[in-house]
Design a protein around this motif. Sequence first.
Motif, mmCIF file in Angstrom:
data_model
loop_
_atom_site.group_PDB
_atom_site.id
_atom_site.type_symbol
_atom_site.label_atom_id
_atom_site.label_comp_id
_atom_site.label_asym_id
_atom_site.label_seq_id
_atom_site.Cartn_x
_atom_site.Cartn_y
_atom_site.Cartn_z
ATOM 1 N N ILE A 248 0.856 -1.184 0.000
ATOM 2 C CA ILE A 248 0.000 0.000 0.000
ATOM 3 C C ILE A 248 0.895 1.238 0.000
ATOM 4 N N GLU A 249 0.623 2.159 -0.920
ATOM 5 C CA GLU A 249 1.326 3.440 -0.966
ATOM 6 C C GLU A 249 0.278 4.532 -0.813
ATOM 7 N N VAL A 250 0.500 5.416 0.133
ATOM 8 C CA VAL A 250 -0.474 6.464 0.415
ATOM 9 C C VAL A 250 0.174 7.828 0.197
ATOM 10 N N PHE A 251 -0.456 8.654 -0.625
ATOM 11 C CA PHE A 251 -0.001 10.034 -0.863
ATOM 12 C C PHE A 251 -0.979 10.953 -0.161
ATOM 13 N N ILE A 252 -0.463 11.779 0.742
ATOM 14 C CA ILE A 252 -1.324 12.582 1.604
ATOM 15 C C ILE A 252 -1.175 14.061 1.221
ATOM 16 N N ASP A 253 -2.311 14.716 1.027
ATOM 17 C CA ASP A 253 -2.326 16.163 0.754
ATOM 18 C C ASP A 253 -1.427 16.534 -0.430
ATOM 19 N N GLY A 254 -1.720 15.922 -1.566
ATOM 20 C CA GLY A 254 -0.982 16.234 -2.791
ATOM 21 C C GLY A 254 0.481 15.856 -2.712
ATOM 22 N N GLY A 255 0.802 14.880 -1.888
ATOM 23 C CA GLY A 255 2.185 14.401 -1.809
ATOM 24 C C GLY A 255 3.036 15.122 -0.773
ATOM 25 N N HIS A 256 2.407 15.926 0.091
ATOM 26 C CA HIS A 256 3.164 16.576 1.176
ATOM 27 C C HIS A 256 3.813 15.509 2.051
ATOM 28 N N ASP A 257 3.079 14.401 2.252
ATOM 29 C CA ASP A 257 3.627 13.248 2.987
ATOM 30 C C ASP A 257 3.245 11.981 2.249
ATOM 31 N N THR A 258 4.004 10.920 2.509
ATOM 32 C CA THR A 258 3.647 9.617 1.945
ATOM 33 C C THR A 258 3.868 8.546 3.011
ATOM 34 N N MET A 259 3.139 7.442 2.869
ATOM 35 C CA MET A 259 3.327 6.292 3.763
ATOM 36 C C MET A 259 3.291 5.034 2.894
ATOM 37 N N THR A 260 4.351 4.248 2.965
ATOM 38 C CA THR A 260 4.477 3.070 2.098
ATOM 39 C C THR A 260 4.747 1.842 2.962
ATOM 40 N N THR A 261 3.923 0.818 2.791
ATOM 41 C CA THR A 261 4.013 -0.347 3.679
ATOM 42 C C THR A 261 3.678 -1.620 2.912
ATOM 43 N N ASN A 262 4.346 -2.699 3.261
ATOM 44 C CA ASN A 262 4.004 -4.020 2.719
ATOM 45 C C ASN A 262 3.172 -4.787 3.745
ATOM 46 N N PHE A 263 2.347 -5.702 3.265
ATOM 47 C CA PHE A 263 1.580 -6.546 4.195
ATOM 48 C C PHE A 263 1.519 -7.962 3.636
ATOM 49 N N PHE A 264 1.016 -8.874 4.456
ATOM 50 C CA PHE A 264 1.245 -10.279 4.104
ATOM 51 C C PHE A 264 0.014 -11.180 4.138
ATOM 52 N N GLY A 265 -1.172 -10.598 4.240
ATOM 53 C CA GLY A 265 -2.384 -11.432 4.223
ATOM 54 C C GLY A 265 -2.917 -11.549 2.805
ATOM 55 N N THR A 266 -3.691 -12.596 2.552
ATOM 56 C CA THR A 266 -4.192 -12.788 1.189
ATOM 57 C C THR A 266 -5.647 -12.338 1.024
ATOM 58 N N ASP A 267 -6.253 -11.863 2.097
ATOM 59 C CA ASP A 267 -7.614 -11.316 1.978
ATOM 60 C C ASP A 267 -7.487 -9.853 1.545
ATOM 61 N N HIS A 268 -7.978 -9.532 0.352
ATOM 62 C CA HIS A 268 -7.812 -8.172 -0.180
ATOM 63 C C HIS A 268 -9.067 -7.322 -0.084
ATOM 64 N N THR A 269 -10.011 -7.755 0.733
ATOM 65 C CA THR A 269 -11.229 -6.968 0.866
ATOM 66 C C THR A 269 -10.900 -5.598 1.450
ATOM 67 N N VAL A 270 -11.260 -4.553 0.717
ATOM 68 C CA VAL A 270 -11.008 -3.193 1.217
ATOM 69 C C VAL A 270 -12.308 -2.680 1.830
ATOM 70 N N THR A 271 -12.235 -2.334 3.106
ATOM 71 C CA THR A 271 -13.430 -1.937 3.856
ATOM 72 C C THR A 271 -13.248 -0.526 4.394
ATOM 73 N N LEU A 272 -14.322 0.244 4.316
ATOM 74 C CA LEU A 272 -14.331 1.567 4.947
ATOM 75 C C LEU A 272 -14.907 1.362 6.333
ATOM 76 N N TYR A 273 -14.352 2.012 7.326
ATOM 77 C CA TYR A 273 -14.913 1.798 8.670
ATOM 78 C C TYR A 273 -14.836 3.052 9.528
ATOM 79 N N ALA A 274 -15.746 3.117 10.490
ATOM 80 C CA ALA A 274 -15.727 4.207 11.482
ATOM 81 C C ALA A 274 -16.122 3.567 12.814
ATOM 82 N N THR A 275 -15.299 3.779 13.822
ATOM 83 C CA THR A 275 -15.535 3.146 15.115
ATOM 84 C C THR A 275 -15.989 4.196 16.126
#
Length: 486
Positions: A438-465
């Motif tokens: 996952i690569e995340v570009f925040i506020d037009g690229g002012h910041d970025t966050m890049t991370t690898n993960f290892f699960g095979t479930d690719h369901t993308v869910t929106l959530y609010a707790t």
Amino acid sequence: MDQKRHQELVSKANKFVAEHMNEVDKKLYPHYHLTPRFGWINDPNGFCYALGKYHIFYQHYPYDAKWGPMHWGHATSTDLVHWEHQDIALAPSEDYDRDGCFSGSAIEYDGKLYVIYTGHKVLVEAGDDSIAREVQALAVSEDGIHFEKLGVVIEPEDEGIHHFRDPKIWRDETGLFHVVFGACNLKHEGEIRQYTSKDLMHWDLVSIVKEMEDNAFMYECPDFFEVNDHKWVLATSPMGQAPVGYTRNNTSVNSWQAGTFDGKKFTPESKLYEVDRGHDFYATQSTATPDGRRIVIAWQNMWKLPFLTYGDHWCGCLTLPREISYKDGHLYQKPVRELQSLRTKEYKVSAANSCLKSTIKTLTSNAATELTFSVKPADNGAEQYGIAIGNSIRLFFDRQTKTLTMFRCDLNATSYRALELDWDKEHQLHIFIDNSSIEVFIDGGHDTMTTNFFGTDHTVTLYATNGQAQFHDLTIYDLERPMFGA
Ligand code: FRU
């Protein structure tokens, strides 16, 4: 130089990859990020536009998904997005590079492609790479694919220097060649040295562009380039610096600083800051495009972490190419516009459907996905809200810490990184998900966050707790998968 032996070793490595690439288990293999067909990858090398196309080389061990005696893998592209794998370019074959052809860079000159790289020779028992003799070596190619070694061109002035590597080359408007690379001097302090040459073969030490700061005993993979406003960016990968709060928590950290350069001395004008605030981003290398953009690419992985795809016969990938710009003392990174050509389908989620109240909503289960949306934290009461990918990733706005947090929750690699946000502003997120990255570009690229993960479930869910959250202008794209079967 024994060119015949080099070609035999290159052919042997290519043959091994061709014979074993079908053994790669692709359950986590990238769909549109560049990774080798088999084996290990680390730093991007020799990123350039030369002989009519983009070239990217990379640190590569073709015989296993683990780091080993480094070869240079190679791929080419006409659009920075669809990459064609090429034959391995360099293999360790000479005494001076017998334990690895380490990182370096490339330049087109006189109709040929030159690469300058570090020859690595371990001086104690194999495996202890900290006591080594490192030199800068040159190789040349007429067709951009097959390389002839030209030998050592820069050696350390003093015996006892063991870290002396990763040359980044450029040519100025007068025709003079420059390289910068990292060294650990005899006082055990990291520095970045600059050498110049008129002919690529003979080099003189002209300045120390950067001295040790904050206990960095070595600066790996420096890059040095001009951006808009006549500013120069010094990109470094310092070793030995301790974490500070939410920053510098990775084993090795990629840091950048902007300033001015008078040909010898770099005068910083911005603070030195961590370029990417996720888990997996290191050893950036940049190039200029024919239309004048500055594009950077990095290794998407991190030293000393559990490399959980060893058993799948591949490990690591390169990040998406990012366009750099400089504004108000800050460097922005945006995904290159060519990535839009990967979009195959677009879905817009209505305002009603993207307002959650202690609820969840499944968005897609496509492993090659791009998402854009914005949020105004001050308007949202929820304690945490964002997206989840299977049981592997939670990327959320966190009311208590006022951060955007990337929580990798895979139980065998659990860890978070957090980015402090101005809670009163609206924030835009631009997210690329690619099977295990996952690569995340925040506020037009002012910041970025890049991370690898290892699960095979690719369901993308929106959530609010525990409360309500509104996601504005939520758009989802299905993406093409050019690298999956390449
Ligand atoms: C950075 C690095 C470089 C070196 C290469 C070896 O990740 O340690 O300094 O040249 O990797 O693979």
